[in-house]
Enzyme design. Structure first.
Site, PDB file in Angstrom:
ATOM      1  N   SER A 138       0.858  -1.179   0.000  1.00  0.00           N
ATOM      2  CA  SER A 138       0.000   0.000   0.000  1.00  0.00           C
ATOM      3  C   SER A 138       0.898   1.235   0.000  1.00  0.00           C
ATOM      4  O   SER A 138       2.026   1.201   0.503  1.00  0.00           O
ATOM      5  CB  SER A 138      -0.871   0.007   1.264  1.00  0.00           C
ATOM      6  OG  SER A 138      -1.486   1.268   1.457  1.00  0.00           O
ATOM      7  N   TYR A 157      -0.871  -1.593  10.559  1.00  0.00           N
ATOM      8  CA  TYR A 157      -1.026  -1.811   9.129  1.00  0.00           C
ATOM      9  C   TYR A 157       0.165  -1.255   8.351  1.00  0.00           C
ATOM     10  O   TYR A 157       0.723  -1.932   7.475  1.00  0.00           O
ATOM     11  CB  TYR A 157      -2.320  -1.160   8.637  1.00  0.00           C
ATOM     12  CG  TYR A 157      -2.570  -1.342   7.160  1.00  0.00           C
ATOM     13  CD1 TYR A 157      -3.027  -2.558   6.664  1.00  0.00           C
ATOM     14  CD2 TYR A 157      -2.347  -0.302   6.262  1.00  0.00           C
ATOM     15  CE1 TYR A 157      -3.257  -2.734   5.314  1.00  0.00           C
ATOM     16  CE2 TYR A 157      -2.578  -0.469   4.907  1.00  0.00           C
ATOM     17  CZ  TYR A 157      -3.034  -1.689   4.435  1.00  0.00           C
ATOM     18  OH  TYR A 157      -3.255  -1.852   3.087  1.00  0.00           O
TER      19      TYR A 157
END
Length: 264
Positions: A138, A157
């Site tokens: 990401s 994350y």
């Protein structure tokens, strides 16, 4: 008769994973589609089949140790030419609010699983002398130092995706000259069910199909980093130059003056 290469895709029941399945089916791959939801997998499998692919579905949960072990066993059977580790979960929350159980499962899914599956598939790829390993990270992997309004609480994350970026880039260098390429894909906002569908109608969100198309092109080119929304690669060149500069400037045996002269 020409044998079609085979791609194993995790998180293939929806979103980017489903788009990967259809995109690579159209590009001549047979598929092993892996996810938790059989009904959704079967829908994607049927759609990929209409695009000419032979499709196997494999139901497992990569966030569990047993599920990940089962997936690794399937990846190691020797028939996979392209591994796409796409499964993940946001788990957006301040670290203090993440339970110990969620800490374990989220880290396994977002960080451990891509490494485990790459390790499982690698011996057969090396034996063939060809193949590709793709991980999906990401843009938030590069956001650790950014404290901006609108950024999600993302400590766990971002750490997991940063690990995925570092793992895949290093693996790409390790595999140079073997005929095997490793690519990490770093999308920004994508209009899918991710994180409760928060980005589905959000301005600036890319379609899952465009992410899959960019990935297919990056795989064909053997690129180590694919950022689907990055028009010019200068930013990646600058990143790599900054890394080289930091390593060269900081790898000294003497204490930096700014620390040696600091007040106690």
């Amino acid at each position: 008769m020409t044998t079609r290469p085979k791609a194993l895709i995790t998180g293939a029941s929806s979103g980017i994973g489903a788009a990967f399945a259809l995109t690579f089916a159209e590009r001549g791959y047979d598929l092993v589609l892996l996810a938790r939801r059989l009904d959704r997998l079967e829908e994607v499998a049927a759609d990929a089949g209409r695009r000419g692919a032979s499709v196997e579905t494999f139901v497992t949960d990569l966030s569990s140790s047993d599920g990940l072990a089962a997936a690794a066993e399937r990846a190691a059977t020797g028939d996979v030419d392209l591994l796409i580790s796409n499964a993940g979960a946001s788990g957006y929350a301040p670290l203090r609010d993440v339970s110990a159980a969620d800490l374990d499962t989220l880290w396994r899914l977002n960080s451990t699983a891509p490494v485990t599956l790459a390790h499982a598939v690698l011996p057969s790829l090396l034996a063939k002398g060809r193949g590709n390993i793709v991980t999906v990270a990401s843009l938030l992997a590069f956001s650790a130092g950014v404290a901006a309004p609108g950024m999600p609480a993302r400590t766990l994350y971002a750490a997991a995706k940063s690990a995925t970026v570092a793992f895949t880039r290093t693996l790409a260098n390790e595999l140079a000259g073997t005929g095997i390429h490793a690519t990490v894909v770093c999308p920004g906002l994508v209009a899918t069910e991710w994180s409760g569908g928060a980005n589905r109608n959000r301005p600036g969100a890319m379609s899952a199909e465009d992410v899959a198309t960019a990935t297919a092109v990056a795989v064909a080119r053997g690129e180590a980093i694919c950022v689907p929304g990055l028009s010019e690669p200068d930013a990646l060149d600058q990143l790599q130059q900054a890394e080289r500069t930091l390593l060269a400037a900081a790898g000294q045996s003497t204490l930096a003056e700014r620390y040696a002269t600091a007040s106690s």
